[in-house]
Design a protein around this motif. Structure first.
Motif, PDB file in Angstrom:
ATOM      1  N   UNK A  22      47.458 -23.482  -4.831  1.00 63.44           N
ATOM      2  CA  UNK A  22      47.149 -22.284  -4.036  1.00 63.44           C
ATOM      3  C   UNK A  22      47.917 -21.070  -4.554  1.00 63.44           C
ATOM      4  N   UNK A  23      49.134 -21.274  -5.044  1.00 62.65           N
ATOM      5  CA  UNK A  23      49.919 -20.184  -5.652  1.00 62.65           C
ATOM      6  C   UNK A  23      50.466 -20.680  -6.978  1.00 62.65           C
ATOM      7  N   UNK A  24      50.430 -19.792  -7.955  1.00 62.87           N
ATOM      8  CA  UNK A  24      50.745 -20.215  -9.315  1.00 62.87           C
ATOM      9  C   UNK A  24      51.652 -19.171  -9.988  1.00 62.87           C
ATOM     10  N   UNK A  25      52.948 -19.269  -9.702  1.00 62.66           N
ATOM     11  CA  UNK A  25      53.900 -18.377 -10.384  1.00 62.66           C
ATOM     12  C   UNK A  25      53.837 -16.933  -9.919  1.00 62.66           C
ATOM     13  N   UNK A  26      53.956 -16.731  -8.597  1.00 66.01           N
ATOM     14  CA  UNK A  26      53.882 -15.365  -8.037  1.00 66.01           C
ATOM     15  C   UNK A  26      55.287 -14.774  -7.900  1.00 66.01           C
ATOM     16  N   UNK A  27      55.478 -13.567  -8.468  1.00 65.65           N
ATOM     17  CA  UNK A  27      56.764 -12.868  -8.355  1.00 65.65           C
ATOM     18  C   UNK A  27      56.522 -11.406  -8.024  1.00 65.65           C
TER      19      UNK A  27
END
Ligand code: ADP
Length: 227
Positions: A22-27
């Motif tokens: 659902x989330x892939x490396x969010x910054x």
């Protein structure tokens, strides 16, 4: 001043062939008092992100730093305190307690925190939200717009560091939507309240200072549209 920073957030649900990233490396980092819109297609990970920011859903990997502290390094008890004090969540379907009246719904997070309700803040919020005369009404005696005002009041009662709203106008007609956005913008301005809104509505997104676009669990665009 930075109020919120997320580092390399990843969230997966399920296992094996059923696994969903659902989330892939969010910054990203957000300054205190900013108003940020999060947009993206359905299923892109927006609600997952908001729930993780709000301490409701744990990330699989990565960090959330809110007001200087590492949210998921806390034990469950402190995480519960974080949820009550540091964030205000607003949902599309209000999530009010049906058997509690307006004032009871608004003050519930403060009472659950075993703290004293500030009558001044309560009165100011009731009046800012246009709920005078409705104090003793139950949710089913209120219109959708009024119910959403109560849920905004509940979110703001503790003066949280960040207000997180997931499609707050998704269930309202355009007049009520505008009123709700106006109230959220007002609290953003008046209380220097940091505001993060998920929306499908371009008109709402364009009122924010910054728009973060998410697709397939990744940030594909991050634009400051006004200072
Ligand atoms: P959005 O808010 O952008 O519509 P979501 O964050 O709700 O997206 O969902 C992102 C992806 O994660 C979707 O593929 C969704 O099906 C999946 N997902 C969300 N919550 C769960 C869950 N509790 N269990 C399994 N998959 C989930």
């Amino acid at each position: 001043m930075e109020i919120l920073r997320v580092e390399n957030l990843t969230k997966t649900y399920g296992e094996g062939i059923n696994m969903v990233k659902a989330l892939d490396g969010v910054s990203f980092s957000i300054e205190k008092g900013d108003f940020v819109a999060i947009i993206g297609p359905s299923g892109s990970g927006k609600s997952t992100l908001l729930h993780i920011l709000g301490g409701v859903d744990k990330p699989t990997d990565g960090k959330v730093i809110m007001d200087g502290s590492d949210v998921y390094k806390q034990d469950d008890e402190n995480l519960a305190i974080f949820r009550r004090r540091q964030v205000g969540l607003i949902y599309q379907f209000y999530n009010l307690i049906p058997v509690l009246n307006v004032i009871e719904n608004m003050t519930l997070p403060v009472l659950m925190d075993a703290r004293k309700v500030s009558e001044d803040r309560l009165n100011e919020l009731v009046s800012t939200l246009g709920l005078n005369g409705r104090e003793n009404h139950l949710p089913n005696q209120l219109s959708g717009g009024q119910q959403q005002r109560v849920s905004i009041g509940r979110a703001l009662m503790n003066a949280p560091a960040v207000v997180l709203a997931d499609e707050p106008t998704g269930n309202l007609d355009s007049k009520n939507s505008q009123d709700i956005i106006h109230l959220l913008k007002e609290s953003n301005r008046k209380y220097n309240q940091t505001l993060i809104i998920i929306t499908h509505d371009e008109n709402i997104a364009l009122q924010a200072n910054r728009i973060i676009s998410i697709e397939d669990g990744k940030i594909i665009r991050d634009e400051v549209i006004r200072k």
